[in-house]
Design a protein around this motif. Structure first.
Motif, PDB file in Angstrom:
ATOM      1  N   GLY A  35      42.199  57.354  36.645  1.00  0.00           N
ATOM      2  CA  GLY A  35      43.083  57.887  35.945  1.00  0.00           C
ATOM      3  C   GLY A  35      43.792  58.953  36.409  1.00  0.00           C
ATOM      4  N   GLU A  36      42.880  59.738  37.397  1.00  0.00           N
ATOM      5  CA  GLU A  36      43.466  60.614  38.747  1.00  0.00           C
ATOM      6  C   GLU A  36      44.014  60.041  39.876  1.00  0.00           C
ATOM      7  OE1 GLU A  36      39.983  63.857  37.555  1.00  0.00           O
ATOM      8  OE2 GLU A  36      40.234  63.061  39.752  1.00  0.00           O
ATOM      9  N   ILE A  37      42.989  58.909  40.667  1.00  0.00           N
ATOM     10  CA  ILE A  37      44.111  58.688  41.884  1.00  0.00           C
ATOM     11  C   ILE A  37      44.575  57.543  41.352  1.00  0.00           C
ATOM     12  CG2 ILE A  37      43.600  56.637  43.370  1.00  0.00           C
ATOM     13  CD1 ILE A  37      40.230  57.190  43.256  1.00  0.00           C
ATOM     14  N   VAL A  44      47.730  47.780  34.743  1.00  0.00           N
ATOM     15  CA  VAL A  44      47.265  48.965  35.914  1.00  0.00           C
ATOM     16  C   VAL A  44      45.940  49.521  35.650  1.00  0.00           C
ATOM     17  CG1 VAL A  44      47.521  50.543  38.046  1.00  0.00           C
ATOM     18  CG2 VAL A  44      49.528  49.223  37.087  1.00  0.00           C
ATOM     19  N   LEU A  45      45.357  50.344  34.748  1.00  0.00           N
ATOM     20  CA  LEU A  45      43.443  51.142  34.361  1.00  0.00           C
ATOM     21  C   LEU A  45      42.818  49.993  34.122  1.00  0.00           C
ATOM     22  CD1 LEU A  45      44.881  54.615  33.122  1.00  0.00           C
ATOM     23  CD2 LEU A  45      43.992  53.525  35.540  1.00  0.00           C
ATOM     24  N   SER A  46      43.267  49.042  32.801  1.00  0.00           N
ATOM     25  CA  SER A  46      42.313  48.921  33.140  1.00  0.00           C
ATOM     26  C   SER A  46      41.685  47.450  33.317  1.00  0.00           C
ATOM     27  CB  SER A  46      43.288  47.700  30.965  1.00  0.00           C
ATOM     28  OG  SER A  46      43.759  46.882  31.212  1.00  0.00           O
ATOM     29  N   LYS A  47      42.660  46.871  34.382  1.00  0.00           N
ATOM     30  CA  LYS A  47      42.993  45.821  35.298  1.00  0.00           C
ATOM     31  C   LYS A  47      41.474  46.358  36.522  1.00  0.00           C
ATOM     32  CE  LYS A  47      46.430  43.330  35.487  1.00  0.00           C
ATOM     33  NZ  LYS A  47      46.944  41.848  35.023  1.00  0.00           N
ATOM     34  N   ALA A  49      40.594  53.103  45.232  1.00  0.00           N
ATOM     35  CA  ALA A  49      42.659  53.524  45.646  1.00  0.00           C
ATOM     36  C   ALA A  49      43.254  51.517  46.118  1.00  0.00           C
ATOM     37  CB  ALA A  49      42.861  54.564  46.601  1.00  0.00           C
ATOM     38  N   VAL A  50      41.809  51.552  46.745  1.00  0.00           N
ATOM     39  CA  VAL A  50      41.982  49.975  47.286  1.00  0.00           C
ATOM     40  C   VAL A  50      42.250  49.405  46.172  1.00  0.00           C
ATOM     41  CG1 VAL A  50      41.680  48.011  48.683  1.00  0.00           C
ATOM     42  CG2 VAL A  50      41.483  49.963  49.431  1.00  0.00           C
ATOM     43  N   VAL A  51      41.506  49.104  44.434  1.00  0.00           N
ATOM     44  CA  VAL A  51      41.094  48.588  43.412  1.00  0.00           C
ATOM     45  C   VAL A  51      42.619  48.450  42.590  1.00  0.00           C
ATOM     46  CG1 VAL A  51      39.954  47.679  41.444  1.00  0.00           C
ATOM     47  CG2 VAL A  51      38.799  47.729  43.947  1.00  0.00           C
ATOM     48  N   LEU A  52      43.308  49.721  42.741  1.00  0.00           N
ATOM     49  CA  LEU A  52      44.212  50.327  41.802  1.00  0.00           C
ATOM     50  C   LEU A  52      45.685  49.425  42.626  1.00  0.00           C
ATOM     51  CD1 LEU A  52      43.770  53.895  40.973  1.00  0.00           C
ATOM     52  CD2 LEU A  52      44.076  52.776  39.505  1.00  0.00           C
ATOM     53  N   MET A 106      48.393  47.190  40.821  1.00  0.00           N
ATOM     54  CA  MET A 106      49.770  48.247  40.587  1.00  0.00           C
ATOM     55  C   MET A 106      50.336  47.205  41.098  1.00  0.00           C
ATOM     56  SD  MET A 106      49.176  51.985  42.392  1.00  0.00           S
ATOM     57  CE  MET A 106      50.709  52.331  41.998  1.00  0.00           C
ATOM     58  N   ARG A 107      50.014  45.983  42.407  1.00  0.00           N
ATOM     59  CA  ARG A 107      51.220  44.685  42.468  1.00  0.00           C
ATOM     60  C   ARG A 107      50.762  43.777  41.660  1.00  0.00           C
ATOM     61  NH1 ARG A 107      49.194  46.360  48.278  1.00  0.00           N
ATOM     62  NH2 ARG A 107      47.477  44.793  47.491  1.00  0.00           N
ATOM     63  N   ARG A 108      50.539  43.435  40.455  1.00  0.00           N
ATOM     64  CA  ARG A 108      50.058  42.049  40.002  1.00  0.00           C
ATOM     65  C   ARG A 108      50.440  43.150  38.855  1.00  0.00           C
ATOM     66  NH1 ARG A 108      44.149  40.820  38.661  1.00  0.00           N
ATOM     67  NH2 ARG A 108      43.557  43.213  40.000  1.00  0.00           N
ATOM     68  N   VAL A 109      50.766  44.323  38.247  1.00  0.00           N
ATOM     69  CA  VAL A 109      51.029  44.237  36.795  1.00  0.00           C
ATOM     70  C   VAL A 109      52.811  44.740  37.671  1.00  0.00           C
ATOM     71  CG1 VAL A 109      51.390  46.615  35.537  1.00  0.00           C
ATOM     72  CG2 VAL A 109      48.823  45.720  35.934  1.00  0.00           C
ATOM     73  N   ALA A 110      53.412  44.851  38.379  1.00  0.00           N
ATOM     74  CA  ALA A 110      54.371  45.271  38.895  1.00  0.00           C
ATOM     75  C   ALA A 110      55.029  43.732  38.950  1.00  0.00           C
ATOM     76  CB  ALA A 110      54.549  45.557  40.172  1.00  0.00           C
ATOM     77  N   GLY A 111      54.429  42.390  39.871  1.00  0.00           N
ATOM     78  CA  GLY A 111      54.562  41.325  39.847  1.00  0.00           C
ATOM     79  C   GLY A 111      54.758  40.871  38.618  1.00  0.00           C
ATOM     80  N   SER A 112      53.699  40.752  37.384  1.00  0.00           N
ATOM     81  CA  SER A 112      54.591  40.195  36.601  1.00  0.00           C
ATOM     82  C   SER A 112      53.925  41.490  34.961  1.00  0.00           C
ATOM     83  CB  SER A 112      53.576  38.927  35.927  1.00  0.00           C
ATOM     84  OG  SER A 112      52.335  39.538  36.048  1.00  0.00           O
TER      85      SER A 112
END
Ligand SMILES: [Zn+2]
Length: 95
Positions: A10-12, A33-36, A70-73, A77-83
């Motif tokens: 969450g912090e990152i 994003v956080l759950s993914k 951060a890489v995982v996040l 983020m990219r995947r959530v923004a995409g759909s």
């Protein structure tokens, strides 16, 4: 929140959001994003029990671990923004 991984992720996420002013701030995207990210990161920290938590707590303070999260996040983020699952085109209407 008893899980240190959740707290650190969450912090990152907040740090990454601060650097990405265009990214959606809604609760739905945050939750997604956080759950993914947690689903991807968690197998590493599934030791369980007080010992596992202590090891994870130590590791989570290391820069290399935070960089890996951060890489995982960013990927999440990219995947959530995409759909995104939030209500569509709110931003477009307001501008
Ligand atoms: Zn959103």
């Amino acid at each position: 929140m008893k899980n240190m991984l959740e707290k650190v992720v969450g912090e990152i996420y907040d740090e990454l959001l601060a650097r990405d002013p265009g990214y959606c701030r809604c609760e739905q995207c945050r939750t997604d994003v956080l759950s993914k990210a947690l689903n991807q990161a968690r197998p590493k920290y599934s030791g369980g029990g007080p010992k596992g938590e202590a090891i994870a707590g130590f590791e989570l303070q290391q820069d290399a671990t935070r960089a890996a999260l951060a890489v995982v996040l960013l990927d999440a983020m990219r995947r959530v923004a995409g759909s995104p699952r939030h209500a569509p085109s709110k931003e477009e209407k307001s501008q």
